[in-house]
Design an enzyme around this catalytic site. Structure first.
Site, PDB file in Angstrom:
ATOM      1  N   ASP A  67       0.816  -1.208   0.000  1.00  0.00           N
ATOM      2  CA  ASP A  67       0.000   0.000   0.000  1.00  0.00           C
ATOM      3  C   ASP A  67       0.853   1.262   0.000  1.00  0.00           C
ATOM      4  O   ASP A  67       2.077   1.209   0.194  1.00  0.00           O
ATOM      5  CB  ASP A  67      -0.964   0.001   1.203  1.00  0.00           C
ATOM      6  CG  ASP A  67      -0.287  -0.410   2.512  1.00  0.00           C
ATOM      7  OD1 ASP A  67       0.963  -0.410   2.581  1.00  0.00           O
ATOM      8  OD2 ASP A  67      -1.005  -0.722   3.473  1.00  0.00           O
ATOM      9  N   ASN A 136      -7.227  -2.739  14.571  1.00  0.00           N
ATOM     10  CA  ASN A 136      -8.635  -3.028  14.264  1.00  0.00           C
ATOM     11  C   ASN A 136      -8.785  -4.228  13.321  1.00  0.00           C
ATOM     12  O   ASN A 136      -9.852  -4.461  12.769  1.00  0.00           O
ATOM     13  CB  ASN A 136      -9.310  -1.797  13.646  1.00  0.00           C
ATOM     14  CG  ASN A 136      -8.671  -1.370  12.327  1.00  0.00           C
ATOM     15  OD1 ASN A 136      -7.781  -2.038  11.827  1.00  0.00           O
ATOM     16  ND2 ASN A 136      -9.130  -0.260  11.774  1.00  0.00           N
ATOM     17  N   HIS A 138      -7.133  -4.716  10.470  1.00  0.00           N
ATOM     18  CA  HIS A 138      -6.909  -4.499   9.038  1.00  0.00           C
ATOM     19  C   HIS A 138      -5.610  -5.168   8.572  1.00  0.00           C
ATOM     20  O   HIS A 138      -4.675  -5.354   9.349  1.00  0.00           O
ATOM     21  CB  HIS A 138      -6.970  -3.012   8.653  1.00  0.00           C
ATOM     22  CG  HIS A 138      -5.787  -2.170   9.017  1.00  0.00           C
ATOM     23  ND1 HIS A 138      -5.919  -0.918   9.578  1.00  0.00           N
ATOM     24  CD2 HIS A 138      -4.451  -2.363   8.875  1.00  0.00           C
ATOM     25  CE1 HIS A 138      -4.719  -0.404   9.758  1.00  0.00           C
ATOM     26  NE2 HIS A 138      -3.814  -1.255   9.341  1.00  0.00           N
ATOM     27  N   GLU A 143      -9.582  -1.800   5.599  1.00  0.00           N
ATOM     28  CA  GLU A 143     -10.190  -1.496   6.893  1.00  0.00           C
ATOM     29  C   GLU A 143     -11.413  -2.394   7.125  1.00  0.00           C
ATOM     30  O   GLU A 143     -11.938  -2.987   6.180  1.00  0.00           O
ATOM     31  CB  GLU A 143     -10.624  -0.026   6.903  1.00  0.00           C
ATOM     32  CG  GLU A 143      -9.474   0.967   6.760  1.00  0.00           C
ATOM     33  CD  GLU A 143      -8.646   1.126   8.043  1.00  0.00           C
ATOM     34  OE1 GLU A 143      -8.552   0.173   8.833  1.00  0.00           O
ATOM     35  OE2 GLU A 143      -8.096   2.226   8.242  1.00  0.00           O
TER      36      GLU A 143
HETATM   37  C1  GLP Z   1      -0.394   0.301   8.489  1.00  0.00           C
HETATM   38  C2  GLP Z   1      -0.075  -0.548   7.275  1.00  0.00           C
HETATM   39  C3  GLP Z   1      -0.283  -2.027   7.549  1.00  0.00           C
HETATM   40  C4  GLP Z   1       0.364  -2.409   8.869  1.00  0.00           C
HETATM   41  C5  GLP Z   1      -0.257  -1.604   9.982  1.00  0.00           C
HETATM   42  C6  GLP Z   1       0.276  -1.965  11.348  1.00  0.00           C
HETATM   43  O1  GLP Z   1      -1.722   0.621   8.594  1.00  0.00           O
HETATM   44  N1  GLP Z   1      -0.868  -0.179   6.147  1.00  0.00           N
HETATM   45  O2  GLP Z   1       0.250  -2.793   6.475  1.00  0.00           O
HETATM   46  O3  GLP Z   1       0.205  -3.775   9.099  1.00  0.00           O
HETATM   47  O4  GLP Z   1       0.021  -0.242   9.709  1.00  0.00           O
HETATM   48  O5  GLP Z   1       1.396  -1.193  11.635  1.00  0.00           O
HETATM   49  P1  GLP Z   1       2.376  -1.430  12.856  1.00  0.00           P
HETATM   50  O6  GLP Z   1       3.211  -2.586  12.457  1.00  0.00           O
HETATM   51  O7  GLP Z   1       3.150  -0.156  12.945  1.00  0.00           O
HETATM   52  O8  GLP Z   1       1.535  -1.696  14.027  1.00  0.00           O
END
Ligand code: GLP
Length: 265
Positions: A67, A136, A138, A143
């Site tokens: 993404d 959440n 995702h 989402e």
């Molecule tokens: C973002 C990314 C996800 C990732 C998530 C969790 O939203 N788009 O791909 O898994 O963050 O991030 P973190 O690893 O910092 O908790």
């Protein structure tokens, strides 16, 4: 799903790096799907160390990131392209022209998704997709309530994700509310999936993903439909799992099967 629980985030990173190293040993020209966020940073650092020690090459690897924020140019410090260059690509022998991140700065972001899907297809599909998980539930930026059949497209971030990710942005700095993300169906088409989660803030999302119903309310639960998903988590992220002894027992049995009948990779 294969559930592997380690004591802490450092061990999770080592195990994840072992997993990716094994993938590249098995297929040096693998197509890797890569994730951003704080969780995989230690894994990427471990891969960089292995490369610097001479034991791992990315020379033949192709990558597709999950993404990108809409409205950030690739060289913006908060863009996921910058994140990947800094944490992995600039430190290994990968051919940058074979690294792909959705173009969040495209003149027409609506056209980015279908073109990205076509590029993944042209590369032969994703061999191993690395994922984190949002608090959440995702995956990528799919989402809650995202279609389980979704493909790469623009998504509006929830307030929760916007807040979770605000720690990467300076106060007053523009923080996008839109992203271009691979869809859940795109992710499910990867041949293997490796999901990493660490910390107590992920415990609810992890139990919903592994032991809850398959529902768009927890996008990661769609991974229950994937034949080859491995989940590597630390104790804190595993703290709400109810079938934990079973997961350990399964791994023991798998080791015995491997020892007796060989590695089914
Ligand atoms: C973002 C990314 C996800 C990732 C998530 C969790 O939203 N788009 O791909 O898994 O963050 O991030 P973190 O690893 O910092 O908790």
């Amino acid at each position: 799903m294969e559930i592997i629980i380690h004591a802490d985030a450092t061990q999770v990173a080592t195990r994840a790096a072992d997993f990716i190293t094994a993938q590249l040993g098995h297929k040096p020209d693998s197509v890797l799907g890569l994730a951003t966020g704080s969780t995989p940073v230690a894994t990427y650092a471990d891969l960089v160390r292995r490369h610097q020690a001479g034991s791992l090459s990315f020379a033949q690897v192709t990558t597709f990131n999950l993404d990108e924020y809409v409205g950030l140019p690739p060289d913006h410090p908060q863009s996921y392209r910058s994140f990947m260059n800094k944490n992995l690509f600039d430190q290994v022998d990968i051919d940058l022209s074979r690294t792909h991140v959705p173009d969040g700065n495209a003149e027409n972001p609506v056209e980015v998704g279908p073109a990205y899907e076509a590029t993944i297809d042209a590369a032969g599909g994703i061999d191993l997709q690395v994922l984190g998980i949002g608090t959440n539930g995702h995956i990528a930026f799919n989402e809650p309530t995202s279609s389980l059949g979704s493909r790469t497209r623009i998504k509006t971030l929830t307030e929760q994700t916007f807040k979770d990710n605000s720690r990467s942005f300076e106060a007053g700095e523009f923080q996008p509310r839109l992203a271009i993300t691979m869809g859940i169906q795109t992710i499910l088409e990867a041949r293997r999936i490796l999901l990493l989660a660490t910390g107590a803030s992920k415990a609810q999302a992890v139990v919903d993903m592994v032991e809850g119903a398959i529902t768009a309310s927890c996008p990661a639960s769609a991974l229950q439909m994937h034949e080859k998903t491995t989940v590597i988590i630390d104790e804190a992220a595993a703290s709400k799992l109810t079938l934990r002894p079973y997961y350990t027992w399964v791994l023991d049995q798998q080791d015995q099967i491997r020892d007796t009948f060989g590695n089914p990779w």
